[in-house]
Design a protein around this motif. Structure first.
Motif, PDB file in Angstrom:
ATOM      1  N   PRO A 106       7.467  -2.538  -8.976  1.00 26.84           N
ATOM      2  CA  PRO A 106       6.950  -2.197  -7.650  1.00 26.84           C
ATOM      3  C   PRO A 106       7.948  -2.709  -6.605  1.00 26.84           C
ATOM      4  O   PRO A 106       8.273  -3.895  -6.577  1.00 26.84           O
ATOM      5  CB  PRO A 106       5.631  -2.960  -7.578  1.00 26.84           C
ATOM      6  N   VAL A 157       7.922  -3.183  -3.485  1.00 28.04           N
ATOM      7  CA  VAL A 157       7.536  -3.973  -2.312  1.00 28.04           C
ATOM      8  C   VAL A 157       7.684  -5.473  -2.569  1.00 28.04           C
ATOM      9  O   VAL A 157       7.709  -6.263  -1.629  1.00 28.04           O
ATOM     10  CB  VAL A 157       6.092  -3.668  -1.856  1.00 28.04           C
ATOM     11  N   PHE A 176      -3.190  -5.014  -6.538  1.00 30.39           N
ATOM     12  CA  PHE A 176      -3.010  -3.871  -5.646  1.00 30.39           C
ATOM     13  C   PHE A 176      -3.195  -4.250  -4.168  1.00 30.39           C
ATOM     14  O   PHE A 176      -2.567  -3.666  -3.291  1.00 30.39           O
ATOM     15  CB  PHE A 176      -3.940  -2.711  -6.047  1.00 30.39           C
ATOM     16  N   HIS A 230      -0.055  -5.720  -3.208  1.00 26.13           N
ATOM     17  CA  HIS A 230       0.931  -4.641  -3.138  1.00 26.13           C
ATOM     18  C   HIS A 230       0.868  -3.949  -1.773  1.00 26.13           C
ATOM     19  O   HIS A 230       1.896  -3.694  -1.140  1.00 26.13           O
ATOM     20  CB  HIS A 230       0.668  -3.642  -4.267  1.00 26.13           C
ATOM     21  N   ILE A 231      -0.347  -3.683  -1.306  1.00 28.69           N
ATOM     22  CA  ILE A 231      -0.498  -3.038   0.007  1.00 28.69           C
ATOM     23  C   ILE A 231      -0.014  -3.997   1.099  1.00 28.69           C
ATOM     24  O   ILE A 231       0.727  -3.623   1.999  1.00 28.69           O
ATOM     25  CB  ILE A 231      -1.975  -2.640   0.256  1.00 28.69           C
ATOM     26  N   ARG A 270       2.154  -6.343   1.044  1.00 29.83           N
ATOM     27  CA  ARG A 270       3.606  -6.572   1.096  1.00 29.83           C
ATOM     28  C   ARG A 270       4.396  -5.326   1.519  1.00 29.83           C
ATOM     29  O   ARG A 270       5.603  -5.410   1.713  1.00 29.83           O
ATOM     30  CB  ARG A 270       4.125  -6.988  -0.282  1.00 29.83           C
ATOM     31  N   SER A 271       3.723  -4.193   1.609  1.00 39.31           N
ATOM     32  CA  SER A 271       4.471  -2.952   1.847  1.00 39.31           C
ATOM     33  C   SER A 271       4.703  -2.683   3.332  1.00 39.31           C
ATOM     34  O   SER A 271       4.049  -3.262   4.196  1.00 39.31           O
ATOM     35  CB  SER A 271       3.717  -1.780   1.235  1.00 39.31           C
ATOM     36  N   SER A 291       4.022   0.061   4.778  1.00 37.13           N
ATOM     37  CA  SER A 291       2.897   0.811   5.339  1.00 37.13           C
ATOM     38  C   SER A 291       1.828  -0.126   5.901  1.00 37.13           C
ATOM     39  O   SER A 291       1.039   0.269   6.765  1.00 37.13           O
ATOM     40  CB  SER A 291       2.307   1.762   4.300  1.00 37.13           C
ATOM     41  N   ALA A 296      -1.282   5.124   3.968  1.00 35.88           N
ATOM     42  CA  ALA A 296      -0.690   3.846   3.528  1.00 35.88           C
ATOM     43  C   ALA A 296      -1.043   3.603   2.063  1.00 35.88           C
ATOM     44  O   ALA A 296      -0.178   3.229   1.257  1.00 35.88           O
ATOM     45  CB  ALA A 296      -1.210   2.706   4.394  1.00 35.88           C
ATOM     46  N   VAL A 297      -2.297   3.832   1.712  1.00 35.33           N
ATOM     47  CA  VAL A 297      -2.736   3.623   0.326  1.00 35.33           C
ATOM     48  C   VAL A 297      -2.040   4.619  -0.611  1.00 35.33           C
ATOM     49  O   VAL A 297      -1.554   4.257  -1.685  1.00 35.33           O
ATOM     50  CB  VAL A 297      -4.281   3.752   0.221  1.00 35.33           C
ATOM     51  N   ASN A 307       1.428   3.671  -1.340  1.00 41.91           N
ATOM     52  CA  ASN A 307       1.446   2.535  -2.262  1.00 41.91           C
ATOM     53  C   ASN A 307       1.197   2.960  -3.698  1.00 41.91           C
ATOM     54  O   ASN A 307       1.861   2.486  -4.611  1.00 41.91           O
ATOM     55  CB  ASN A 307       0.394   1.514  -1.849  1.00 41.91           C
ATOM     56  N   SER A 354       4.317   4.409  -5.293  1.00 46.73           N
ATOM     57  CA  SER A 354       5.376   3.540  -5.812  1.00 46.73           C
ATOM     58  C   SER A 354       4.975   2.890  -7.136  1.00 46.73           C
ATOM     59  O   SER A 354       5.815   2.341  -7.837  1.00 46.73           O
ATOM     60  CB  SER A 354       5.765   2.489  -4.777  1.00 46.73           C
TER      61      SER A 354
END
Lengths: 307, 267
Positions: free
Chosen positions: A90, A92, B11, B14-15, B17-18, B20, B81-82, B85, B88
């Motif tokens: 991933p 990010v 998850f 993950h969101i 840190r992104s 978006s 945004a989701v 994510n 990726s």
């Protein structure tokens, strides 16, 4: 000894447009504490086997087992470390954050994760890029991080799909050393590769897979011995009659012959027969074949057989 | 359940840190500025000497439209945004890593679903509460009922979009996403919408209330188009146009989202 992983008559057919038989009646057995190499060309079915073993895809028929269980539960995977082919992360997260994020799935607490990540990053030379996002990583750096992730939870079985892909020669040597060290600690390593010279250096047993079919399996010594032989230079050329009287002797050039056998007893019997013919042996040399010779010969004879 | 918890945590991180995530934060700030601008403009246009009852009615109407509009726009920003994510994560190489984890497949999928919904709900709660607070501060009137209504009404939309999005994720196909969206919009949502329109003036109180309750409980794609296409409910033909437009809008949104999820990825 109970096998760590294995399969019996395993078949996988990918359905859809134009059915593809990725595995055809495939059977192998991986013993604990060994480095097992599965060899084959691209598309031979190597990755398919790993994916079936890990429950990522289903099989069509036959059976497989992991740690003695024919229907392995998902929790068995806590004992397996996996490096997929063309591993990606991933994007990010940084390298360190990726390790922390995955550690949770193995029930590792924060302290243990930080300690283990530090050890692995030291071992694999990832410290300098530990806090960089994996988005910026080269293929080699991704592979190193993939290996670190596979070893994160100190698994008993480590499955590596083309582990040295994209890694420079120095890095390859380091990885070989790491794998040998893991074996010495009793870990089992299952290696998918088409870099035969590397496999030959570290594996205990190999299996050659071609178009989903198992062609050969055994230890490297056993397998290469079958294709090894002695090359001889004689004082004169043998007549056809003389040549036919000696089994396994094959003419390779002017006064040159090859004895297709690697056992000393057979070799001595052959020498006795040659000497009886009143021929001098000028030179005799063991020609050991390597894994590449064996692989190419095995694949070629299978292709030839099919034609 | 440990696997499910881990999936949600993963998850959500993950969101968070992104990129978006920061786009969403930017979206929230823009929504607050818009709310402040619209509220101030409406308030300043109230002629001096207007009766208090009329001011309250203006506050009420603006509040409903604002909360609805702002939050629905945020649902879209959050959904994209989701979707980005999820995109990726479903790349080849990454997906194999996930599937080799000691977690059941449904736990991974549900974890991603719940993390997405949680993210959306947090974003919406902030947008709705913040917009309500700004609007109320401008008018000097604080009606909690509007806030309550705004939060409840949007929960359905979030659940509906995620459900469709993650069903298509489960099938690993944008076409599946499209089909689920069509099925939902045409069958469930449209039937609910038409049934409510037909029974709204019915003399049968039980039937009217049952349909109305169902309409408010179940997420409706048709309702989603309200601030964008048809704010006028007066014309009879407006209902049909609203239904058709919103159904198309919903289907294309879901299709767009699933394409974002699955674009250029080798599965």
């Amino acid at each position: 000894m109970t096998e760590i992983a294995g399969c019996k008559n395993l078949t996988k057919i990918y359905s859809g447009k134009g059915k593809v038989k990725a595995l055809d009646d495939f059977s192998i057995s991986v013993q604990p504490g060994q480095i097992f190499g599965l060899l084959g060309q691209n598309g031979a079915g190597k990755t398919t086997f790993i994916k079936i073993l890990l429950g990522i895809i289903s099989h069509t028929s036959g059976s497989y087992s992991l740690f003695g269980s024919e229907h392995p539960e998902h929790l068995v995977k806590t004992r397996v470390g996996y490096l997929p082919e063309n591993v990606a992360f991933p994007e990010v997260f940084t390298a360190r954050q990726n390790m922390e994020a995955f550690a949770g799935f193995y029930g590792m607490d924060k302290q243990a994760t930080i300690k283990r990540t530090g050890e692995l990053f030291d071992m694999l030379g990832l410290n300098k890029i530990a806090d960089r996002r994996t988005k910026t990583f080269s293929k080699g750096q991704n592979q190193r991080l993939g290996l670190a992730r596979a070893l994160l939870h100190d698994p008993d079985l480590i499955i590596l799909d083309e582990p040295t892909d994209g890694i420079d020669p120095v890095g390859r040597k380091e990885i070989r050393t790491i794998l040998q060290d893991l074996r010495s600690r009793g870990k089992t390593i299952f290696l998918n590769s088409h870099i035969l010279s590397e496999v030959e250096m570290i594996t205990d047993s190999v299996a050659i897979l071609h178009k989903g079919k198992l062609l050969r399996t055994g230890s490297i010594d056993e397998l290469t011995a079958e294709t090894s032989g002695y090359e001889m230079k004689l004082s004169r050329t043998l007549t056809m009659e003389e040549e036919n009287s000696i089994v396994y002797l094959e003419k390779t050039g002017e006064n040159s012959y090859r004895y297709n056998g690697s056992d000393i007893e057979g070799l001595n019997k052959m020498i006795d027969k040659v000497r009886v013919l009143d021929v001098l042996i000028h030179e005799i040399m063991l020609k050991r074949s390597n894994l590449e010779d064996l692989f190419i010969k095995t694949i070629s004879s299978d292709e030839g057989g099919k034609k | 359940m440990k696997g499910l918890t881990q999936s949600i945590v993963f998850f959500f991180k993950h969101i968070y840190r992104s990129k978006s995530f920061w786009v969403t934060v930017g979206g929230i700030v823009v929504m607050f500025l818009l709310t402040w601008g619209i509220s101030a403009s409406v308030f300043n246009n109230i002629p001096p000497g207007t009766k208090e009852g009329k001011i309250i009615a203006t506050y009420d109407l603006t509040s409903i439209n604002l909360l609805n509009g702002m939050a629905q726009l945020m649902v879209y920003i959050g959904l994209f945004a989701v979707a980005i994510n999820v995109n990726s994560v479903v790349k080849r190489g990454v997906l194999d890593l996930f599937l080799s984890l000691p977690v059941r497949r449904w736990e991974l999928l549900t974890g991603a679903f719940i993390a997405g919904i949680l993210f959306e709900l947090v974003v919406l709660a902030i947008v709705i509460s913040g917009s309500w607070l700004i609007h109320s501060s401008v008018f000097g009137i604080f009606y909690g009922e509007n806030l309550h209504w705004g939060l409840l009404n949007l929960l359905g939309f979030v659940v509906m979009f995620h459900l469709v999005l993650f069903l298509s994720f489960g099938f690993r196909s944008p076409i599946a996403g499209l089909l689920v969206a069509i099925a939902y919009a045409v069958v469930v949502s449209s039937i609910l919408f038409v049934a409510r329109e037909l029974t709204m003036t019915s003399g049968n109180a039980v039937l009217r209330e049952t349909v109305n309750t169902l309409y408010w409980i179940l997420p409706k794609s048709a309702e989603f188009a309200n601030p964008f296409f048809m704010s006028s409910q007066n014309l009879p033909e407006g209902h049909i146009l609203k239904l058709v437009l919103s159904t198309i809008f919903f289907i294309f949104t879901v299709f767009g989202l699933t394409i974002i999820v699955f674009e250029k990825k080798d599965h």
